[in-house]
Enzyme design. Sequence first.
Site, mmCIF file in Angstrom:
data_model
loop_
_atom_site.group_PDB
_atom_site.id
_atom_site.type_symbol
_atom_site.label_atom_id
_atom_site.label_comp_id
_atom_site.label_asym_id
_atom_site.label_seq_id
_atom_site.Cartn_x
_atom_site.Cartn_y
_atom_site.Cartn_z
ATOM 1 N N GLY A 85 0.755 -1.273 -0.225
ATOM 2 C CA GLY A 85 -0.218 0.309 0.241
ATOM 3 C C GLY A 85 1.119 0.545 -0.365
ATOM 4 N NE ARG A 86 -2.154 6.420 -1.216
ATOM 5 C CZ ARG A 86 -2.517 7.059 0.067
ATOM 6 N NH1 ARG A 86 -1.672 7.857 0.433
ATOM 7 N NH2 ARG A 86 -3.908 6.969 0.245
ATOM 8 C CD GLU A 89 3.833 6.235 -1.554
ATOM 9 O OE1 GLU A 89 3.285 7.351 -1.059
ATOM 10 O OE2 GLU A 89 3.027 5.551 -2.073
ATOM 11 C CB CYS A 115 2.828 -5.265 -2.335
ATOM 12 S SG CYS A 115 2.174 -4.025 -3.677
ATOM 13 C CG HIS A 116 4.159 -0.141 -2.921
ATOM 14 N ND1 HIS A 116 3.228 -0.819 -3.359
ATOM 15 C CD2 HIS A 116 4.476 1.180 -3.331
ATOM 16 C CE1 HIS A 116 2.992 -0.043 -4.782
ATOM 17 N NE2 HIS A 116 4.238 1.293 -4.730
ATOM 18 C CE1 TYR A 135 1.998 -3.184 -8.757
ATOM 19 C CE2 TYR A 135 2.381 -1.006 -8.714
ATOM 20 C CZ TYR A 135 1.692 -1.580 -9.271
ATOM 21 O OH TYR A 135 0.658 -1.176 -10.103
#
Length: 186
Positions: A85-86, A89, A115-116, A135
């Site tokens: 997800g974000r 970050e 993923c991320h 990802y």
Amino acid sequence: MARVLMLVGDAAEELDSMYPLFRLREDDHEVVVAAPSTRPVQLVVHDFEPGCDAYTEKPGRRLPVDLAFADVRPEEFDALVIPGGRAPEYIRTDPEVARIVQHFFAHDRPVGTICHGPQVPAALGLLRGRTTAAYPPLRADVEQAGGTFADGPDVVDGVMVSCRGWPDLPQWSKAFLRVLAKTNGS
């Protein structure tokens, strides 16, 4: 039974978070959710829709949080999971996250990224010389961090287990549980 720490934040991907949470609990492991604070985090749903070049994002469920990052004692846990997800970050810039993640790598404890999720160890210089899935658009990020990108659903590098995203979670879960069993003497 292992104690597994999961690092999340607002905008963590719902499937990336909930699937491993329930799968690990199903195998009788204790999963402790940590975030910047102890308020529930807002998860998001990422999906691929016709006519869109990138994934779309919609609000998901709220996930209860057990511990704030500052209160985590990593030595009390057997493994770490970082969903995508974000959230990766911005949690990757948190000094408490750096302290936690570095502990798991330094002590060769299982680390699962989805993923991320590899953005966190990448930002800390912990992917250098390692192979990881992520990802696919993060290939350049992995390579810039000194890692080797692998396009697979269950990439195992020592005790690090990674995948490209939520469609890979069945394979990732099997691989992560095998690594967890091997390192915990099960």
